[in-house]
Scaffold this motif. Sequence first.
Motif, PDB file in Angstrom:
ATOM      1  N   GLU A  34       0.825  -1.206   0.000  1.00 42.38           N
ATOM      2  CA  GLU A  34       0.000   0.000   0.000  1.00 42.38           C
ATOM      3  C   GLU A  34       0.867   1.266   0.000  1.00 42.38           C
ATOM      4  OE1 GLU A  34      -2.203  -3.381   0.709  1.00 42.38           O
ATOM      5  OE2 GLU A  34      -0.508  -2.696   1.950  1.00 42.38           O
ATOM      6  N   GLN A  35       2.036   1.207   0.601  1.00 46.23           N
ATOM      7  CA  GLN A  35       2.937   2.364   0.595  1.00 46.23           C
ATOM      8  C   GLN A  35       3.551   2.593  -0.784  1.00 46.23           C
ATOM      9  OE1 GLN A  35       5.341   0.855   3.925  1.00 46.23           O
ATOM     10  NE2 GLN A  35       4.919   2.745   5.041  1.00 46.23           N
ATOM     11  N   LEU A  36       3.717   1.522  -1.548  1.00 46.31           N
ATOM     12  CA  LEU A  36       4.338   1.633  -2.871  1.00 46.31           C
ATOM     13  C   LEU A  36       3.353   2.054  -3.958  1.00 46.31           C
ATOM     14  CD1 LEU A  36       6.520  -1.639  -2.865  1.00 46.31           C
ATOM     15  CD2 LEU A  36       7.190   0.654  -2.124  1.00 46.31           C
ATOM     16  N   ALA A  37       2.109   1.641  -3.811  1.00 46.33           N
ATOM     17  CA  ALA A  37       1.124   1.799  -4.882  1.00 46.33           C
ATOM     18  C   ALA A  37       0.972   3.238  -5.395  1.00 46.33           C
ATOM     19  CB  ALA A  37      -0.223   1.240  -4.430  1.00 46.33           C
ATOM     20  N   PRO A  38       0.973   4.273  -4.547  1.00 51.28           N
ATOM     21  CA  PRO A  38       0.761   5.634  -5.069  1.00 51.28           C
ATOM     22  C   PRO A  38       1.994   6.262  -5.723  1.00 51.28           C
ATOM     23  CG  PRO A  38       0.221   5.466  -2.712  1.00 51.28           C
ATOM     24  CD  PRO A  38       1.029   4.277  -3.074  1.00 51.28           C
TER      25      PRO A  38
ATOM     26  N   ARG B 203      24.981 -13.290  -0.382  1.00 51.21           N
ATOM     27  CA  ARG B 203      23.582 -13.353  -0.811  1.00 51.21           C
ATOM     28  C   ARG B 203      22.599 -13.298   0.349  1.00 51.21           C
ATOM     29  NH1 ARG B 203      24.203 -19.501  -2.577  1.00 51.21           N
ATOM     30  NH2 ARG B 203      23.363 -20.548  -0.743  1.00 51.21           N
ATOM     31  N   TYR B 204      23.062 -13.479   1.598  1.00 52.64           N
ATOM     32  CA  TYR B 204      22.118 -13.440   2.707  1.00 52.64           C
ATOM     33  C   TYR B 204      22.159 -12.142   3.502  1.00 52.64           C
ATOM     34  CZ  TYR B 204      26.123 -16.594   3.714  1.00 52.64           C
ATOM     35  OH  TYR B 204      27.345 -17.233   3.726  1.00 52.64           O
ATOM     36  N   PHE B 205      22.667 -11.087   2.923  1.00 50.09           N
ATOM     37  CA  PHE B 205      22.646  -9.785   3.593  1.00 50.09           C
ATOM     38  C   PHE B 205      21.213  -9.264   3.635  1.00 50.09           C
ATOM     39  CE2 PHE B 205      23.555  -5.052   3.362  1.00 50.09           C
ATOM     40  CZ  PHE B 205      23.906  -4.941   4.703  1.00 50.09           C
ATOM     41  N   ASN B 206      20.737  -8.900   4.831  1.00 56.28           N
ATOM     42  CA  ASN B 206      19.315  -8.608   5.011  1.00 56.28           C
ATOM     43  C   ASN B 206      18.817  -7.428   4.193  1.00 56.28           C
ATOM     44  OD1 ASN B 206      18.661 -10.717   6.713  1.00 56.28           O
ATOM     45  ND2 ASN B 206      19.188  -9.597   8.566  1.00 56.28           N
ATOM     46  N   TYR B 207      19.574  -6.335   4.121  1.00 55.87           N
ATOM     47  CA  TYR B 207      19.083  -5.179   3.379  1.00 55.87           C
ATOM     48  C   TYR B 207      18.963  -5.488   1.887  1.00 55.87           C
ATOM     49  CZ  TYR B 207      19.902  -2.405   7.608  1.00 55.87           C
ATOM     50  OH  TYR B 207      19.881  -1.902   8.890  1.00 55.87           O
ATOM     51  N   THR B 208      19.864  -6.319   1.369  1.00 54.93           N
ATOM     52  CA  THR B 208      19.750  -6.713  -0.032  1.00 54.93           C
ATOM     53  C   THR B 208      18.516  -7.580  -0.243  1.00 54.93           C
ATOM     54  OG1 THR B 208      22.135  -6.579  -0.343  1.00 54.93           O
ATOM     55  CG2 THR B 208      20.904  -7.893  -1.927  1.00 54.93           C
ATOM     56  N   LYS B 209      18.249  -8.497   0.685  1.00 52.75           N
ATOM     57  CA  LYS B 209      17.028  -9.303   0.570  1.00 52.75           C
ATOM     58  C   LYS B 209      15.787  -8.411   0.630  1.00 52.75           C
ATOM     59  CE  LYS B 209      17.932 -12.359   3.820  1.00 52.75           C
ATOM     60  NZ  LYS B 209      17.739 -13.572   4.659  1.00 52.75           N
ATOM     61  N   ASP B 210      15.862  -7.324   1.412  1.00 51.00           N
ATOM     62  CA  ASP B 210      14.739  -6.387   1.459  1.00 51.00           C
ATOM     63  C   ASP B 210      14.519  -5.721   0.098  1.00 51.00           C
ATOM     64  OD1 ASP B 210      14.380  -6.941   4.151  1.00 51.00           O
ATOM     65  OD2 ASP B 210      15.517  -5.192   4.835  1.00 51.00           O
ATOM     66  N   VAL B 211      15.605  -5.380  -0.598  1.00 46.64           N
ATOM     67  CA  VAL B 211      15.491  -4.774  -1.932  1.00 46.64           C
ATOM     68  C   VAL B 211      14.848  -5.766  -2.900  1.00 46.64           C
ATOM     69  CG1 VAL B 211      16.752  -3.838  -3.901  1.00 46.64           C
ATOM     70  CG2 VAL B 211      17.429  -3.203  -1.579  1.00 46.64           C
ATOM     71  N   LEU B 212      15.239  -7.022  -2.814  1.00 49.79           N
ATOM     72  CA  LEU B 212      14.676  -8.020  -3.724  1.00 49.79           C
ATOM     73  C   LEU B 212      13.221  -8.323  -3.374  1.00 49.79           C
ATOM     74  CD1 LEU B 212      17.772 -10.369  -4.043  1.00 49.79           C
ATOM     75  CD2 LEU B 212      17.163  -8.356  -5.381  1.00 49.79           C
ATOM     76  N   ARG B 213      12.873  -8.247  -2.101  1.00 49.93           N
ATOM     77  CA  ARG B 213      11.460  -8.364  -1.719  1.00 49.93           C
ATOM     78  C   ARG B 213      10.682  -7.186  -2.282  1.00 49.93           C
ATOM     79  NH1 ARG B 213       8.214  -6.961   2.921  1.00 49.93           N
ATOM     80  NH2 ARG B 213      10.022  -6.028   3.969  1.00 49.93           N
ATOM     81  N   LEU B 214      11.287  -5.998  -2.234  1.00 57.77           N
ATOM     82  CA  LEU B 214      10.669  -4.817  -2.831  1.00 57.77           C
ATOM     83  C   LEU B 214      10.353  -5.060  -4.308  1.00 57.77           C
ATOM     84  CD1 LEU B 214      10.077  -1.642  -2.758  1.00 57.77           C
ATOM     85  CD2 LEU B 214      12.456  -1.398  -3.482  1.00 57.77           C
ATOM     86  N   MET B 215      11.305  -5.637  -5.027  1.00 58.83           N
ATOM     87  CA  MET B 215      11.091  -5.912  -6.449  1.00 58.83           C
ATOM     88  C   MET B 215       9.967  -6.923  -6.656  1.00 58.83           C
ATOM     89  SD  MET B 215      15.065  -5.990  -7.767  1.00 58.83           S
ATOM     90  CE  MET B 215      14.610  -6.226  -9.509  1.00 58.83           C
ATOM     91  N   SER B 216       9.898  -7.929  -5.789  1.00 62.97           N
ATOM     92  CA  SER B 216       8.833  -8.933  -5.912  1.00 62.97           C
ATOM     93  C   SER B 216       7.458  -8.321  -5.662  1.00 62.97           C
ATOM     94  CB  SER B 216       9.089 -10.080  -4.925  1.00 62.97           C
ATOM     95  OG  SER B 216      10.284 -10.757  -5.235  1.00 62.97           O
ATOM     96  N   VAL B 217       7.363  -7.415  -4.691  1.00 66.60           N
ATOM     97  CA  VAL B 217       6.089  -6.743  -4.423  1.00 66.60           C
ATOM     98  C   VAL B 217       5.716  -5.840  -5.589  1.00 66.60           C
ATOM     99  CG1 VAL B 217       4.951  -5.072  -2.908  1.00 66.60           C
ATOM    100  CG2 VAL B 217       6.341  -6.898  -1.924  1.00 66.60           C
TER     101      VAL B 217
END
Length: 355
Positions: free
Chosen positions: A72-76, A90-104
């Motif tokens: 909902e924060q990204l949609a607008p 590959r298991y660095f948390n902030y990078t995984k957050d970026v990839l989760r961002l891309m998936s959303v």
Amino acid sequence: MFSFRTTPLEDQLDKALMDGKVGCFCTQNCWDTGRDRYMYQLFQERGNLEIVLTPRDAELTPGTNHIEFTKEQLAPLSAVVVEIQDVGSRYFNYTKDVLRLMSVMVELGDEAPALYIVDHLNPAGRHVEGSIPSGTMEAFVPKVAHRHGLTLGELCNLYYSEIGAKFSLHIISALASDTTHQLMPWTIAPASDIPGMFTCYMYSGGGLWNNTNITPAIGTARPYEYIGAPFVKAVMDDDLPVPDGVMMRPCSFTPSAGQYAGERCYGYQIMLQPGAEYHSLLHTLQLMRFFKEKYPQFEIGPEFYRKLADPVLADYLAGKIYFADARDHVKVEEQKWIRKAKRFALYDDQPVRIK
């Protein structure tokens, strides 16, 4: 749509960045040394900053290691600008957050904002370690080696392909930034448990200790260089694995945070000799097998094997194969990964194996 851009972020004239609603997804590493401001302040000055998504708490607070957000924060938004410092594993948390961002953003379909990645150099360099994940693995992890040798922009380029994304992805070259020329990539600590240059060389293997009951000294000034637990005896042992170019010093420490906060731990400091090329993953697995055979108290947590994501290396830890077999397997996997990585590299230098 994908583009790789060689001029700084403020020179990008895209309508989404100039007039649209902009969200900034960032850590303390978005400091611009040329203009003495954070990246998101550019959009504050333009008057089109909608939201800033950052880690909770102060930047060096233990446990501050994720960036939370909702669809909902990204949609607008018209654009999301990302600037973090990846650390090469590959298991660095902030990078995984970026990839989760891309998936959303994929879930948003045609309504997804454009994504801009302000790239940084990899503080762990172009060396690679380990294998491409197989079997059960963690979520939002790309199919890359444990130490991948890529930049965040290159990882996003790869993940964009893996998930079949259709939103616009634009990578701002790391070489376009004044910061790249004025600071080494570890000068501003990427996370509370990644305080300096040696940490990134240790993390590709050392990060696996977080899923065991031996701590990599989280809550001290030198995480991943020290390892230990209250049940370990800090003495030199003829069976302790010590690769060429490495020294191991018996030591003790008391973490201020983590699973042994306030308890005295015993273990070892891993010390690299000048010029040594350290294969943290293989050494960590050797140490884990040593501790497993020496201490019945040693435990591996349930998420460990999802992070390792390699049945052959799991067999080595279980004592089913010899170290030479594990090392040969890793060599083949690294060669396989390097062939894949070259398809997504954006800079002239290429990922290489540790000899």
